[in-house]
Design an enzyme around this catalytic site. Structure first.
Site, PDB file in Angstrom:
ATOM      1  N   CYS A   1       0.809  -1.227   0.000  1.00  0.00           N
ATOM      2  CA  CYS A   1       0.000   0.000   0.000  1.00  0.00           C
ATOM      3  C   CYS A   1       0.836   1.268   0.000  1.00  0.00           C
ATOM      4  CB  CYS A   1      -0.935  -0.005   1.210  1.00  0.00           C
ATOM      5  SG  CYS A   1      -2.185  -1.294   1.105  1.00  0.00           S
ATOM      6  N   ILE A   2       1.556   1.518   1.090  1.00  0.00           N
ATOM      7  CA  ILE A   2       2.180   2.846   1.276  1.00  0.00           C
ATOM      8  C   ILE A   2       3.208   3.175   0.186  1.00  0.00           C
ATOM      9  CG2 ILE A   2       3.312   4.394   2.934  1.00  0.00           C
ATOM     10  CD1 ILE A   2       0.571   3.378   3.839  1.00  0.00           C
TER      11      ILE A   2
END
Ligand SMILES: NC(=O)c1ccc[n+]([C@@H]2O[C@H](COP(=O)([O-])OP(=O)(O)OC[C@H]3O[C@@H](n4cnc5c(N)ncnc54)[C@H](O)[C@@H]3O)[C@@H](O)[C@H]2O)c1
Length: 421
Positions: free
Chosen positions: A273-274
Site C-alpha cells: 500500500c504505502i
C-alpha cells in the site's frame, strides 16, 4: 426468454457473495461475510493458493486456520478457480492486486484479467464492487466499460460501486467489521445496494457522492502516511547529525493534544500500500498535466533510507574489517506479519552487499526470502540491524554477546551498544 429469467439470480433470492482475489484483503472479507450470514465463493486464479485454503491452511495472518476450517466445514465458504461461479452471486467484490509496473506506473493488468474473467458470467441485478486500490475513475472508466462489453445480454441491470479496502494486516484492533467503510457508487440504486451490503458486514459505512471520491480518499489516506513517514525519516537524519534523539523529540511533540500525529523513522516503507498507492496519485496527476512534487519528493526520501541505514550501520564497525558481517533482524515490511512485499530491507541488503558486507538475516515469520534462508541469532556478526521488530526476537542474547545493534524500530532504549536511528 422466461426460462432465462428464471435462471438469473436476483439479490432477493441469493445471499451469495463472490470475492475475486483471496489474499490479505479478500480472505478476511470472506470470513467477515460468512460471519454476517453470507454464502461466500472465494475466487482466485492461483490454484495452489485455492488448494491451500480449501485444505484449511490460511495463507494470511489475519485469518486463523481454525476460523477458516470452521467456515469451510459450515458449507458457507469455499475457494475456487472457477470464475463462472460468479453467476450464483448477487454481490461480487474485486480484491485483486494493483501493483506498479517496471516504470513504477499503475499496473492494472491483474484487475483487467479479473474483470475479463468474471464479466461473461455476471447475472442480472448483481452489484459489482471494486475494493482494489486505484486512481479515481478506475471503476467508471476502466472496469464498467469492460463489463458492459462482455456481460451476458440478459444482464441488463447491474449496479457498481467503489469501496476501497482499508485493512491493516496484523492489526489486533482494527478489522473488516469495525473499520468504517467508504462507499461511493455510480447512481442511487447502486449506492443503496452497496450501502446495504456493507451494512451487513461492517459496523459503520460512510456514504460518499461518487466512486471517484472513495477512490481518491483511499489514495489520500495512504499518501498522508507516505509523506509523514518521509518527513520523519528526513527529520531523523537531521537529529542524528545534531546529536539529538529523534524519538525523544517525537514523544515530546506528541504531548501536544491537537494538530500533531506521531510517525516513526525506519528503513523505509514497504507492503502493498504505502510505497505504491501514492504513485497512483502521482501518475494520475501527470495524466492531468500536474506534477505532484511533494509526493514525489516523499517517495525519494523514503527510497534513500535503506542506503542511509546501511551507512549508519557500517559506520559502527571497525574500519579495519574489510568485509563486515552484518545480521539483519526482521525482513518483513512491518512487525507481526511475514509479508515481504516491497520490503525496504531488500534495498538495505543490496546496498550492504554492494559495500562488501557479508549479510545474513533472521525473521521468525519469514521462512525463505529472495532465494535465501535465515540464519539463527547465534550467527557471529560485527553489527546487527534491527530493521523490523518481529514478536519473539530474543535481542537479549545479542546484547549479552556485546553485538553492536543499530535499532531502526525504537524497540531498545538506553542500552550500551545499541544505537537508534
Ligand atoms: N494488503 C493490504 O494491506 C491492503 C490494504 C488495503 C487495500 N489493499 C488493496 O487491496 C487489493 C488486494 O491486495 P491484497 O493485499 O489482498 O493482495 P494479495 O496479493 O494478498 O491477494 C490478491 C489475490 O488475488 C489473486 N489474483 C491475482 N490476479 C487475479 C485474477 N486475475 N483473478 C483472480 N484472482 C487474482 C492472487 O492470486 C492473490 O491471491 C490491492 O488493490 C491493494 O492495494 C491492500
Amino acid at each position: 426468454m422466461l426460462a432465462v429469467r428464471i435462471l438469473i439470480v436476483s439479490p432477493q433470492e441469493s445471499q451469495t457473495l463472490a470475492i475475486i482475489g483471496q489474499g490479505y484483503v479478500g480472505l478476511p472479507l470472506a470470513m467477515a461475510a460468512v460471519d454476517a450470514g453470507w454464502t461466500v465463493l472465494g475466487i482466485d486464479n492461483f490454484a495452489p493458493k485455492v488448494a491451500q485454503i480449501n485444505s484449511g491452511r490460511s495463507p494470511v495472518e489475519d485469518v486463523l486456520d481454525n476460523q477458516l476450517a470452521a467456515a469451510l466445514a459450515s458449507g458457507s465458504y469455499k475457494a475456487t478457480t472457477n470464475f463462472s461461479t460468479v453467476a450464483q452471486a448477487s454481490v461480487i467484490t474485486i480484491c485483486v492486486p494493483t501493483p506498479l509496473d517496471e516504470r513504477r506506473e499503475p499496473d492494472l493488468s491483474l484487475l483487467e484479467n479479473a474483470v475479463h474473467a468474471i464479466a461473461p458470467f455476471i447475472s442480472n441485478e448483481t452489484l459489482i464492487v471494486s475494493e482494489s486500490t486505484s486512481y479515481p475513475g478506475t471503476l467508471r472508466d476502466y472496469i464498467i466499460p469492460i463489463i458492459d462489453k462482455l456481460k451476458p445480454k440478459e444482464s441488463v441491470n447491474l449496479y457498481f460501486a467503489s469501496a476501497p479496502e482499508r485493512v491493516n494486516p496484523g492489526d489486533q484492533i482494527w478489522n473488516q467489521k469495525n473499520t468504517p467503510r467508504l462507499v461511493g457508487a455510480i447512481n442511487n440504486p447502486s449506492q443503496d445496494k452497496a450501502l446495504s451490503f456493507y451494512h451487513s458486514i461492517c459496523n459503520a459505512v460512510v456514504s460518499v457522492s461518487s466512486p471517484e471520491v472513495a477512490e481518491a480518499a483511499k489514495l489520500l489516506e495512504n499518501t498522508f502516511r507516505l509523506v509523514n513517514i518521509a518527513l520523519v525519516n528526513e527529520f531523523a537524519q537531521l537529529c542524528s547529525m545534531g546529536g539529538v534523539n529523534v524519538h525523544e523529540v517525537i514523544d515530546a511533540a506528541a504531548s501536544k493534544p491537537y494538530g500533531y500525529m506521531p510517525f516513526r523513522p525506519g528503513v523505509g516503507v514497504g507492503g502493498h500500500c504505502i510505497p505504491i498507492d501514492p504513485l497512483y496519485l502521482t501518475w494520475w496527476a501527470r495524466q492531468n498535466g500536474i506534477k505532484a512534487a511533494l509526493i514525489e519528493s516523499a517517495d525519494s526520501i523514503n527510497h534513500a533510507m535503506p542506503k542511509y541505514v546501511a551507512e549508519r550501520a557500517l559506520s559502527l564497525v571497525n574500519p579495519d574489517i574489510k568485509n563486515p558481517k552484518v545480521l539483519i533482524l526482521g525482513v518483513a515490511y512491518k512487525p507481526g506479519v511475514g509479508d515481504i512485499r516491497e520490503t525496504p530491507v531488500s534495498e538495505l541488503r543490496g546496498y550492504l552487499i554492494s559495500k562488501g558486507a557479508d549479510v545474513a538475516w533472521y525473521d521468525p515469520l519469514v521462512p525463505v526470502w529472495e532465494g535465501s534462508e535465515p540464519v539463527n541469532l547465534t550467527w557471529e556478526c560485527d553489527v546487527a540491524i534491527l530493521a523490523t521488530m518481529q514478536p519473539g526476537v530474543d535481542l537479549e542474547q545479542l546484547i549479552a554477546r556485546k553485538i553492536l545493534i543499530l535499532d531502526c524500530t525504537n524497540s531498545v532504549v538506553g542500552l550500551s551498544g545499541v544505537s537508534s536511528l
